[in-house]
Design a protein around this motif. Structure first.
Motif, PDB file in Angstrom:
ATOM      1  N   SER A 110       0.836  -1.197   0.000  1.00  0.00           N
ATOM      2  CA  SER A 110       0.000   0.000   0.000  1.00  0.00           C
ATOM      3  C   SER A 110       0.873   1.250   0.000  1.00  0.00           C
ATOM      4  CB  SER A 110      -0.931   0.009   1.216  1.00  0.00           C
ATOM      5  OG  SER A 110      -0.176  -0.012   2.416  1.00  0.00           O
ATOM      6  N   ARG A 111       0.270   2.363  -0.411  1.00  0.00           N
ATOM      7  CA  ARG A 111       0.979   3.641  -0.431  1.00  0.00           C
ATOM      8  C   ARG A 111       0.324   4.590   0.573  1.00  0.00           C
ATOM      9  NH1 ARG A 111       0.822   6.082  -6.186  1.00  0.00           N
ATOM     10  NH2 ARG A 111      -1.353   5.511  -5.922  1.00  0.00           N
ATOM     11  N   GLY A 112       1.159   5.403   1.235  1.00  0.00           N
ATOM     12  CA  GLY A 112       0.641   6.382   2.174  1.00  0.00           C
ATOM     13  C   GLY A 112       0.652   7.781   1.580  1.00  0.00           C
ATOM     14  N   ASP A 113       0.326   8.771   2.437  1.00  0.00           N
ATOM     15  CA  ASP A 113       0.239  10.153   1.968  1.00  0.00           C
ATOM     16  C   ASP A 113       1.597  10.709   1.539  1.00  0.00           C
ATOM     17  OD1 ASP A 113      -2.453  10.212   2.372  1.00  0.00           O
ATOM     18  OD2 ASP A 113      -2.366  11.179   4.332  1.00  0.00           O
ATOM     19  N   ALA A 114       2.681  10.237   2.139  1.00  0.00           N
ATOM     20  CA  ALA A 114       4.003  10.780   1.801  1.00  0.00           C
ATOM     21  C   ALA A 114       4.466  10.316   0.430  1.00  0.00           C
ATOM     22  CB  ALA A 114       5.024  10.366   2.865  1.00  0.00           C
ATOM     23  N   GLU A 115       4.104   9.086   0.028  1.00  0.00           N
ATOM     24  CA  GLU A 115       4.549   8.559  -1.252  1.00  0.00           C
ATOM     25  C   GLU A 115       3.938   9.315  -2.427  1.00  0.00           C
ATOM     26  OE1 GLU A 115       4.617   4.842   1.426  1.00  0.00           O
ATOM     27  OE2 GLU A 115       3.687   6.803   1.387  1.00  0.00           O
ATOM     28  N   ARG A 116       2.670   9.658  -2.320  1.00  0.00           N
ATOM     29  CA  ARG A 116       1.948  10.260  -3.447  1.00  0.00           C
ATOM     30  C   ARG A 116       2.513  11.617  -3.869  1.00  0.00           C
ATOM     31  NH1 ARG A 116      -2.730   7.188  -4.236  1.00  0.00           N
ATOM     32  NH2 ARG A 116      -3.185   5.786  -2.502  1.00  0.00           N
ATOM     33  N   PRO A 117       2.782  12.563  -2.925  1.00  0.00           N
ATOM     34  CA  PRO A 117       3.371  13.837  -3.360  1.00  0.00           C
ATOM     35  C   PRO A 117       4.713  13.658  -4.066  1.00  0.00           C
ATOM     36  CG  PRO A 117       2.509  14.050  -1.137  1.00  0.00           C
ATOM     37  CD  PRO A 117       2.430  12.597  -1.486  1.00  0.00           C
ATOM     38  N   ILE A 118       5.578  12.768  -3.537  1.00  0.00           N
ATOM     39  CA  ILE A 118       6.886  12.567  -4.169  1.00  0.00           C
ATOM     40  C   ILE A 118       6.706  12.029  -5.584  1.00  0.00           C
ATOM     41  CG2 ILE A 118       9.067  11.313  -4.061  1.00  0.00           C
ATOM     42  CD1 ILE A 118       8.773  13.559  -2.003  1.00  0.00           C
ATOM     43  N   GLU A 119       5.805  11.055  -5.745  1.00  0.00           N
ATOM     44  CA  GLU A 119       5.532  10.519  -7.084  1.00  0.00           C
ATOM     45  C   GLU A 119       5.069  11.632  -8.020  1.00  0.00           C
ATOM     46  OE1 GLU A 119       2.672   7.421  -6.684  1.00  0.00           O
ATOM     47  OE2 GLU A 119       4.036   6.072  -5.610  1.00  0.00           O
ATOM     48  N   GLN A 120       4.181  12.486  -7.538  1.00  0.00           N
ATOM     49  CA  GLN A 120       3.652  13.554  -8.383  1.00  0.00           C
ATOM     50  C   GLN A 120       4.723  14.578  -8.735  1.00  0.00           C
ATOM     51  OE1 GLN A 120       1.215  14.458 -10.804  1.00  0.00           O
ATOM     52  NE2 GLN A 120      -0.012  13.419  -9.247  1.00  0.00           N
ATOM     53  N   PHE A 121       5.620  14.884  -7.784  1.00  0.00           N
ATOM     54  CA  PHE A 121       6.701  15.834  -8.055  1.00  0.00           C
ATOM     55  C   PHE A 121       7.683  15.262  -9.085  1.00  0.00           C
ATOM     56  CE2 PHE A 121       6.214  17.641  -3.476  1.00  0.00           C
ATOM     57  CZ  PHE A 121       5.018  18.230  -3.840  1.00  0.00           C
ATOM     58  N   MET A 122       7.953  13.963  -9.004  1.00  0.00           N
ATOM     59  CA  MET A 122       8.853  13.338  -9.978  1.00  0.00           C
ATOM     60  C   MET A 122       8.222  13.342 -11.377  1.00  0.00           C
ATOM     61  SD  MET A 122      11.525  12.711  -8.211  1.00  0.00           S
ATOM     62  CE  MET A 122      11.177  13.887  -6.883  1.00  0.00           C
ATOM     63  N   LEU A 123       6.918  13.077 -11.452  1.00  0.00           N
ATOM     64  CA  LEU A 123       6.219  13.145 -12.738  1.00  0.00           C
ATOM     65  C   LEU A 123       6.308  14.551 -13.326  1.00  0.00           C
ATOM     66  CD1 LEU A 123       2.968  11.097 -11.942  1.00  0.00           C
ATOM     67  CD2 LEU A 123       4.798  10.412 -13.474  1.00  0.00           C
ATOM     68  N   THR A 124       6.127  15.551 -12.463  1.00  0.00           N
ATOM     69  CA  THR A 124       6.198  16.946 -12.909  1.00  0.00           C
ATOM     70  C   THR A 124       7.594  17.272 -13.438  1.00  0.00           C
ATOM     71  OG1 THR A 124       4.503  17.589 -11.296  1.00  0.00           O
ATOM     72  CG2 THR A 124       5.897  19.353 -12.185  1.00  0.00           C
ATOM     73  N   ALA A 125       8.617  16.784 -12.748  1.00  0.00           N
ATOM     74  CA  ALA A 125       9.991  17.023 -13.208  1.00  0.00           C
ATOM     75  C   ALA A 125      10.243  16.352 -14.550  1.00  0.00           C
ATOM     76  CB  ALA A 125      10.982  16.506 -12.160  1.00  0.00           C
ATOM     77  N   ASN A 126       9.767  15.134 -14.706  1.00  0.00           N
ATOM     78  CA  ASN A 126       9.949  14.425 -15.974  1.00  0.00           C
ATOM     79  C   ASN A 126       9.278  15.164 -17.130  1.00  0.00           C
ATOM     80  OD1 ASN A 126      11.398  12.353 -14.788  1.00  0.00           O
ATOM     81  ND2 ASN A 126       9.625  11.051 -14.474  1.00  0.00           N
ATOM     82  N   GLU A 127       8.085  15.699 -16.875  1.00  0.00           N
ATOM     83  CA  GLU A 127       7.389  16.465 -17.914  1.00  0.00           C
ATOM     84  C   GLU A 127       8.141  17.761 -18.217  1.00  0.00           C
ATOM     85  OE1 GLU A 127       3.164  18.812 -18.790  1.00  0.00           O
ATOM     86  OE2 GLU A 127       3.533  17.920 -16.817  1.00  0.00           O
ATOM     87  N   ALA A 128       8.557  18.467 -17.163  1.00  0.00           N
ATOM     88  CA  ALA A 128       9.232  19.760 -17.347  1.00  0.00           C
ATOM     89  C   ALA A 128      10.541  19.600 -18.115  1.00  0.00           C
ATOM     90  CB  ALA A 128       9.486  20.409 -15.987  1.00  0.00           C
ATOM     91  N   VAL A 129      11.296  18.565 -17.803  1.00  0.00           N
ATOM     92  CA  VAL A 129      12.578  18.340 -18.486  1.00  0.00           C
ATOM     93  C   VAL A 129      12.343  17.984 -19.954  1.00  0.00           C
ATOM     94  CG1 VAL A 129      14.578  16.796 -18.611  1.00  0.00           C
ATOM     95  CG2 VAL A 129      13.850  17.744 -16.415  1.00  0.00           C
TER      96      VAL A 129
END
Length: 637
Positions: free
Chosen positions: A366-385
């Protein structure tokens, strides 16, 4: 029988069916020349496959070695033992003649080299290279999976030496943006060894500046060095149940962004407005010092209990930034929902092992609240780059994902319709990721989200790497690449290498130097990813089978996860999946391909249907669990 996939550019895009009599001794993985008659290119309504062919030449053998069970079949007239190896791979339906081996006992698993492939009248011949252990032991089967997939577990001495030499290089601030005083921190799992991503967050009047700081692996792994060549060949780190086969030698600790130590990073400083839209991205060579080594479980407790958390003192230096993370995550998640990002239910297994490394329990991860923001920030970085590289016309290894093809979509529509769900959203002129969202919501309401998620995933094309930009259908993005994990993925390392060269030498120079490299990296990375995923799945299946051996004869609640012409696959709550062979259901059942059901009269088995099952066998050699319906599920005669 078999199928042949034609080379890219050939006018036949569908696989070509090869009847058994026309296989010409070819095996799975062989490269062949085939003959297809012109009349066979015309689709016929009474034939399932568009084209049939025959193998006329075997150009290259797909395998030279295989793992299998060694056994003796009596003796010759002169008293010599007659020995065979039965391959583990079910696609290899033959036995290999071998000479007796002094270290091999009947029932051992061995690595065998094929010296003569035989033909339709002669059995193949081979020689035993290694004895791995008893055929049903965990160790022998673990090693067999690694060997079968060509997983490289030992680094060449040259690569180890090069990595150690690079890691010993002293750090300098020269030519780098010094961010050591900035509030930067990492958040990972408690057992993570390589910390390759850190974040910073600044709330501005117009929105946010999100800093995604990635270990500068390309500084240490220089193009063309022995360690780079080995990383290119591996393509990715492979994560098994109880061990990791890394892409880089262990001396890559120089890259790990450990708290309180100076580290080189490649930083993406991403400007976001109040709606979470990317308005700017800067790429900088930096030197950073992480303030805290965050752990997901601790941060989850902090989010729940705030200043009353027992971890508050540890996270006090970054507490303000942590509190700002969640609002930004919600904004980015809302944008993802608006795009219709596929949020599919996961059946990822977590294994609990004893001191001997044997599985004693399996639970859903299972994933908690801390995992989801980090995943979303990494996705944002991948898109931005990816956007940055396109804007500057740089070569890139993009991550692309095509929309489902017509065949997959037709089969999916049939299933959704037969499951009693609306397919109205799939009738749009242009299919988008958002087209699947109403179906997944309706499935959630009707309590069949798990099976619909599984079928939705199967309907998608496989994501891959490409040097050409294309949409990522699953994420609903037009620009996407992998930037955030260069320690464990070669495409990320490739993107870093191109970016750093462009920062130092300009975009034109980067195009000249790395355009061909981007294409080669994309192709190799896609192949290596597939190999790694298959090996990971095989090891996971092995552990599941070993765990379920103690449950043979037990009765369990299950859900039908797949319906095939040869039986039903059923999944238990602990994610273990098993096969109920067709003969265990009784006689007279027919398969409906459009509806994906097995039926006989009023008795119909369909996807998502709950069942009570009895475990009949846990076969280690085939890595498969077998089941039969419990008495209450059997159709009345």
């Amino acid at each position: 029988f078999g199928f042949v996939t034609a080379d890219e550019g050939f006018h036949l895009t569908d696989d070509i069916f090869i009847p058994a009599k026309n296989c010409g001794g070819a095996l799975t993985g062989d490269r062949v020349a085939i003959r297809v008659k012109k009349r066979d290119l015309i689709p016929k309504p009474d034939r399932k496959y568009h084209a049939e062919g025959s193998v006329c030449e075997i150009k290259q053998r797909g395998i030279e070695t295989c793992c299998g069970t060694y056994f003796e079949r009596g003796h010759t007239r002169r008293g010599a033992p007659v020995c065979r190896v039965r391959p583990d791979n079910p696609h290899f339906f033959f036995e290999i003649k071998v000479a007796a081996h002094p270290e091999a006992a009947d029932g051992d698993k061995v690595l065998c080299k094929i010296t003569d492939y035989g033909d339709q009248t002669r059995a193949p011949k081979g020689e035993i290279l290694r004895v791995l252990g008893r055929a049903e032991s965990l160790g022998a089967n673990y090693e067999a999976v690694l060997l079968e997939h060509g997983i490289r577990t030992i680094f060449p001495e040259k690569a180890v030496y090069a990595a150690e030499k690079a890691a010993a290089t002293p750090l300098s601030t020269s030519g780098r943006l010094d961010l050591r005083d900035s509030v930067i921190f990492t958040i990972d799992g408690a057992d993570a060894k390589d910390l390759d991503d850190a974040i910073s967050l600044e709330v501005t009047r117009d929105g946010y500046i999100l800093g995604v700081h990635i270990a500068d692996v390309s500084y240490y792994v220089r193009y063309g060095t022995p360690v780079d060549k080995e990383a290119f060949a591996r393509g990715t780190s492979i994560y098994f149940t109880d061990k990791v086969v890394p892409m880089l030698p262990e001396s890559n600790g120089a890259c790990s962004l450990d708290a309180g130590t100076d580290k080189y990073a490649l930083s993406a400083l991403i400007t976001l407005d109040h709606t979470g839209a990317i308005t700017d991205c800067r790429i900088e060579n930096t030197i950073i010092r992480s303030k805290v080594r965050g752990v997901y479980s601790e941060v989850n407790d902090l989010f729940r209990n705030h200043t009353h958390s027992p971890y508050y003192e540890k996270y006090k230096p970054v507490y303000k930034q942590l509190l700002s993370m969640y609002p930004l995550y919600k904004i980015l998640a809302h944008r993802a929902d608006a795009r219709g990002v596929l949020e599919l239910e996961s059946a990822e297994a977590k294994f609990i092992l004893n001191e001997e490394g044997m599985p004693v329990d399996i639970i859903r991860r299972s994933r908690g609240d801390a995992e989801r923001p980090i995943e979303q920030f990494m996705l944002t970085a991948n898109e931005a780059v990816a956007r940055y590289m396109c804007m500057h016309q740089l070569p890139c290894v993009f991550r692309i994902h095509e929309a489902p093809d017509e065949d997959k979509l037709t089969a999916y529509k049939n299933f959704i319709h037969n499951a009693g769900l609306s397919i109205l959203s799939l009738r749009q002129k242009k299919l988008t990721t958002a087209s699947f969202a109403p179906i997944l919501r309706e499935a959630e309401e009707k309590g069949i989200a798990r099976v619909v998620s599984r079928v939705t995933l199967r309907a998608q094309m496989k994501a891959k790497y490409s040097e050409k930009r294309a949409d990522h259908f699953g994420l609903g993005l037009s620009y996407y690449c992998h930037f955030t994990s260069p320690i464990r993925r070669y495409p990320d390392l490739s993107v870093h290498r191109i970016l750093k060269y462009a920062l130092e030498n300009g975009a034109g120079a980067a195009v000249s130097k790395y355009a061909r490299f981007a294409k080669a990296s994309a192709e190799a990375s896609s192949d290596n990813e597939l190999r790694a995923m298959t090996a990971e799945r095989d090891i996971e299946d092995l552990y599941k089978v070993i765990y379920m051996q103690k449950e043979v004869g037990g009765i369990f609640d299950a859900v039908i996860s797949s319906v095939t012409p040869f039986g039903l696959f059923c999944e238990l709550e602990n994610t273990c999946e098993g096969l109920i062979p067709l003969e265990k259901l009784g006689e007279g059942f027919s398969f409906n391909e459009a509806a994906r059901t097995l039926g006989r009269g009023k008795t119909i088995y369909r996807l998502g249907q709950p069942m009570r099952v009895c475990i009949t066998e846990a076969n280690v050699l085939r890595r498969r669990i077998y089941m039969e319906p419990a008495e209450e599920n059997l159709p009345q005669e």
